[in-house]
Write an enzyme that holds these catalytic residues in place. Structure first.
Site, short mmCIF file in Angstrom:
data_model
loop_
_atom_site.label_atom_id
_atom_site.label_comp_id
_atom_site.label_asym_id
_atom_site.label_seq_id
_atom_site.Cartn_x
_atom_site.Cartn_y
_atom_site.Cartn_z
N CYS A 168 0.84 -1.20 0.00
CA CYS A 168 0.00 0.00 0.00
C CYS A 168 0.88 1.26 0.00
CB CYS A 168 -0.92 0.00 1.22
SG CYS A 168 -0.06 0.22 2.79
N CYS B 221 2.97 1.73 3.12
CA CYS B 221 4.07 0.76 3.21
C CYS B 221 5.24 1.19 2.34
CB CYS B 221 3.59 -0.63 2.79
SG CYS B 221 2.24 -1.28 3.81
#
Length: 78
Positions: free
Chosen positions: A11, A14
């Site tokens: 994501c 991240c």
């Protein structure tokens, strides 16, 4: 040498944590290997429920947020 792992499924948060961690290691000449862990089975071994997470030498030091560069540096050094 420190072993640093960024736990996350890919994501945006991240990816940001991975990028910032690599920058902190490089800018501060920290002797470390940074790896990205996207495999859920491996992530689950760290018993982390909120991602992204930062693991230093096998210990979860940050989870569930994207910290500042200063916080990342402190987490790696402690």
């Amino acid at each position: 040498m420190k072993e640093i792992k960024v736990l996350g499924t890919g994501c945006p948060k991240c990816k940001t944590l991975e990028k910032m961690t690599r920058e902190v290691v490089e800018q501060n000449s920290i002797d470390a290997i940074v790896t990205k862990v996207e495999d859920m089975m491996e992530i689950m071994q760290y018993n982390v429920m909120s991602l992204p997470a930062l693991v230093v030498d096998g210990k979860v030091v940050i989870k569930g947020c994207v910290p500042s560069a200063k916080e990342i540096k402190e987490a790696i050094e402690n």
